[in-house]
Write a protein that holds these residues in place. Structure first.
Motif, PDB file in Angstrom:
ATOM      1  N   PRO A 264     -16.860 -35.720 -33.436  1.00  0.00           N
ATOM      2  CA  PRO A 264     -16.492 -34.663 -34.596  1.00  0.00           C
ATOM      3  C   PRO A 264     -15.180 -35.235 -35.186  1.00  0.00           C
ATOM      4  N   TYR A 265     -14.138 -36.164 -34.439  1.00  0.00           N
ATOM      5  CA  TYR A 265     -13.034 -36.595 -34.962  1.00  0.00           C
ATOM      6  C   TYR A 265     -13.084 -38.034 -35.467  1.00  0.00           C
ATOM      7  N   SER A 266     -14.086 -38.778 -35.238  1.00  0.00           N
ATOM      8  CA  SER A 266     -13.993 -40.287 -35.406  1.00  0.00           C
ATOM      9  C   SER A 266     -13.819 -40.817 -36.815  1.00  0.00           C
ATOM     10  N   GLU A 267     -14.030 -39.778 -37.882  1.00  0.00           N
ATOM     11  CA  GLU A 267     -13.621 -40.339 -39.216  1.00  0.00           C
ATOM     12  C   GLU A 267     -12.103 -40.082 -39.453  1.00  0.00           C
ATOM     13  N   LEU A 268     -11.456 -39.530 -38.728  1.00  0.00           N
ATOM     14  CA  LEU A 268      -9.922 -38.934 -38.897  1.00  0.00           C
ATOM     15  C   LEU A 268      -8.839 -39.774 -38.178  1.00  0.00           C
ATOM     16  N   TYR A 269      -9.283 -41.152 -38.504  1.00  0.00           N
ATOM     17  CA  TYR A 269      -8.193 -42.235 -37.530  1.00  0.00           C
ATOM     18  C   TYR A 269      -7.260 -42.357 -38.683  1.00  0.00           C
ATOM     19  N   PHE A 270      -6.024 -42.794 -38.168  1.00  0.00           N
ATOM     20  CA  PHE A 270      -4.914 -43.248 -39.042  1.00  0.00           C
ATOM     21  C   PHE A 270      -4.826 -44.714 -39.248  1.00  0.00           C
TER      22      PHE A 270
ATOM     23  N   GLY B 118      -4.928 -40.102 -34.587  1.00  0.00           N
ATOM     24  CA  GLY B 118      -5.752 -39.531 -35.125  1.00  0.00           C
ATOM     25  C   GLY B 118      -6.300 -38.192 -34.861  1.00  0.00           C
ATOM     26  N   GLY B 119      -7.075 -37.601 -35.425  1.00  0.00           N
ATOM     27  CA  GLY B 119      -7.789 -36.451 -34.849  1.00  0.00           C
ATOM     28  C   GLY B 119      -7.066 -35.177 -35.396  1.00  0.00           C
ATOM     29  N   MET B 120      -6.940 -34.142 -34.526  1.00  0.00           N
ATOM     30  CA  MET B 120      -6.359 -33.062 -34.876  1.00  0.00           C
ATOM     31  C   MET B 120      -5.311 -32.290 -33.925  1.00  0.00           C
ATOM     32  N   PHE B 121      -5.413 -33.056 -32.750  1.00  0.00           N
ATOM     33  CA  PHE B 121      -4.409 -32.451 -31.640  1.00  0.00           C
ATOM     34  C   PHE B 121      -3.489 -33.357 -31.058  1.00  0.00           C
ATOM     35  N   LEU B 122      -2.335 -32.727 -30.567  1.00  0.00           N
ATOM     36  CA  LEU B 122      -1.364 -33.587 -29.859  1.00  0.00           C
ATOM     37  C   LEU B 122      -1.270 -32.639 -28.210  1.00  0.00           C
TER      38      LEU B 122
ATOM     39  N   ASN C 221     -10.892 -34.497 -27.358  1.00  0.00           N
ATOM     40  CA  ASN C 221     -10.260 -32.830 -27.362  1.00  0.00           C
ATOM     41  C   ASN C 221     -10.420 -32.575 -25.682  1.00  0.00           C
ATOM     42  N   PRO C 222      -9.190 -32.265 -25.257  1.00  0.00           N
ATOM     43  CA  PRO C 222      -7.896 -31.970 -25.902  1.00  0.00           C
ATOM     44  C   PRO C 222      -6.987 -32.902 -26.063  1.00  0.00           C
ATOM     45  N   SER C 223      -7.239 -34.203 -25.326  1.00  0.00           N
ATOM     46  CA  SER C 223      -6.152 -35.154 -24.934  1.00  0.00           C
ATOM     47  C   SER C 223      -5.627 -36.246 -26.147  1.00  0.00           C
ATOM     48  N   ALA C 224      -6.291 -35.844 -27.119  1.00  0.00           N
ATOM     49  CA  ALA C 224      -6.094 -37.012 -28.467  1.00  0.00           C
ATOM     50  C   ALA C 224      -6.310 -38.357 -27.879  1.00  0.00           C
ATOM     51  N   THR C 225      -6.748 -38.856 -26.666  1.00  0.00           N
ATOM     52  CA  THR C 225      -7.005 -40.149 -26.238  1.00  0.00           C
ATOM     53  C   THR C 225      -7.905 -40.935 -27.016  1.00  0.00           C
ATOM     54  N   THR C 226      -7.640 -42.283 -27.225  1.00  0.00           N
ATOM     55  CA  THR C 226      -8.792 -42.931 -27.949  1.00  0.00           C
ATOM     56  C   THR C 226      -9.351 -44.013 -26.951  1.00  0.00           C
TER      57      THR C 226
ATOM     58  N   GLN D 295      -9.997 -40.190 -46.699  1.00  0.00           N
ATOM     59  CA  GLN D 295      -8.662 -40.785 -46.810  1.00  0.00           C
ATOM     60  C   GLN D 295      -7.612 -39.716 -47.070  1.00  0.00           C
ATOM     61  N   SER D 296      -7.700 -38.563 -47.950  1.00  0.00           N
ATOM     62  CA  SER D 296      -6.747 -38.022 -48.218  1.00  0.00           C
ATOM     63  C   SER D 296      -6.374 -36.837 -46.939  1.00  0.00           C
ATOM     64  N   ILE D 297      -7.570 -36.643 -46.363  1.00  0.00           N
ATOM     65  CA  ILE D 297      -7.288 -36.094 -44.976  1.00  0.00           C
ATOM     66  C   ILE D 297      -6.562 -36.688 -43.843  1.00  0.00           C
ATOM     67  N   ARG D 298      -6.851 -38.023 -43.998  1.00  0.00           N
ATOM     68  CA  ARG D 298      -6.190 -38.884 -43.127  1.00  0.00           C
ATOM     69  C   ARG D 298      -4.780 -39.015 -43.086  1.00  0.00           C
TER      70      ARG D 298
END
Length: 370
Positions: free
Chosen positions: A188-194, A303-307, A158-163, A272-275
């Motif tokens: 906070p976003y580690s579980e939101l992977y695609f 993944g995550g919530m930002f672009l 956050n903010p860059s969406a970089t992993t 998984q439904s969120i992902r």
């Protein structure tokens, strides 16, 4: 000291129900597991102990559930390694108080909520350039050997969406160990992977790391439950600070969560439904952005919530957002994520809270303001 409020919190108060907001990191409320949480609440609601004061480090049942998840993921953890906090934001405040008046190495751009906390606690921030696979390692080592303290967000930053790549994670762990320093790893976003989950850097730094987690992005934000995972002795020190702030986080909510997390299969299905939903939205947002505002260059999120992306030097996105507000659409200009806050052409978009219709309408309104 001159204190300024968070731009995002001010924006949230300035907009109304007619505004299309790509600003705050708001999860999709359509995905809140309301029925399951209601069921968990009904199971604990008649027990008098859930209404009583509780221990400062968090109820044993919830800490055990969190520790079990870490261990299952290959990061050996016991409940003694966990401190429950009132959201991840409080976790950062506790750590900033613990390291008060020190120098700290951070990514640039970085999470503005953390930057505000560091300023409040007189931590002097030293920014390190963020590349598309993590921080510039040479710059990082040059800074870290002096500060011996760093705050990083390696997963869908956050903010860059970089992993961060595995190579850079390994390099950072070696550098932290080499200088016997400390890593604050915010996840906070580690579980939101695609596609796949990356290993935590903290796994290699059991004595030299603080790992931050939260249920705000994966369950519901209003519960305000986060945690710090660290060495047991460090947890004891942090607990003294925690006690001075609020004695303990909501006991009632902790009992609800502990009951909910007993069914690990149910929680995994929810994740998984969120992902699945966020991947669909991320792809859609990225595609529409390329069609409607092709001059805005960006990478599709993984993944995550930002672009995140940029107009280059042609547009001052802080000036642009003032015009966008008049047309009832808002985002966060990139300058808010830098230490000096100089105007630039960067923007952080949140894509998880809006529906497809709002995404198209909002992007077209931004285009009209250009």
């Amino acid at each position: 000291m001159s204190l300024k409020r968070s731009f995002i919190r001010e924006i949230l108060e300035a907009i109304d129900e007619h505004t299309i907001s790509f600003a705050g990191g708001l999860p999709s409320q359509n995905l809140f597991p309301i029925e399951d949480l209601k069921e968990s609440t009904l199971k604990i609601i008649d027990n008098p102990k859930v209404y009583q004061y509780t221990v400062s480090n968090g109820i044993s049942e919830l800490r055990e559930q969190i520790a079990k998840r870490y261990t299952k993921q290959g990061f050996p953890t016991t409940k003694e390694n966990i401190l429950i906090t009132t959201g991840s934001q409080q976790a950062m405040y506790i750590l900033a108080k613990f390291f008060e008046n020190k120098d700290i190495t951070i990514e640039e751009p970085s999470y503005l909520g953390a930057m505000n906390i560091f300023r409040l606690n007189n931590l002097k921030m030293h920014g390190v350039k963020l590349e598309n696979d993590g921080v510039d390692i040479n710059e990082f080592e040059k800074s870290f050997k002096n500060t011996k303290l760093t705050y990083l967000i390696p997963d869908f930053q956050n903010p860059s969406a970089t992993t961060y790549s595995k190579e850079k994670r390994d390099e950072i762990a070696k550098i932290v160990e080499k200088y016997n320093g400390t890593l604050i790893e915010d996840s906070p976003y580690s579980e939101l992977y695609f596609n796949k989950k990356m290993p935590y850097i903290s796994e290699k730094l059991l004595k030299n790391s603080f790992h931050l987690g939260s249920f705000s992005k994966t369950l519901v934000p209003s519960y305000r439950i986060g945690w710090i995972r660290a060495d047991e002795e460090k947890i004891k020190s942090l607990m003294i600070i925690k006690e001075s702030i609020d004695l303990h986080s909501s006991g009632f909510v902790q009992y609800v969560l502990a009951e909910y997390l007993k069914d690990d299969v149910k929680y995994e299905k929810h994740l998984q439904s969120i992902r699945d939903d966020y991947k669909e939205k991320a792809d859609y947002f990225s595609n529409q952005l390329s069609l409607i505002i092709p001059e805005f260059k960006h990478e599709k999120p993984k993944g995550g919530m930002f672009l995140y992306g940029s107009f280059g030097d042609k547009i001052d996105t802080f000036a642009l957002v003032q015009e966008c507000l008049k047309k009832k659409v808002v985002y966060v200009p990139g300058n808010q994520f830098y230490i000096d806050k100089k105007p630039n052409g960067e923007i952080r978009f949140n894509y998880t809270h809006s529906n497809f219709e709002q995404i198209i309408k909002g992007l077209k309104l931004i285009k009209s303001c250009l």
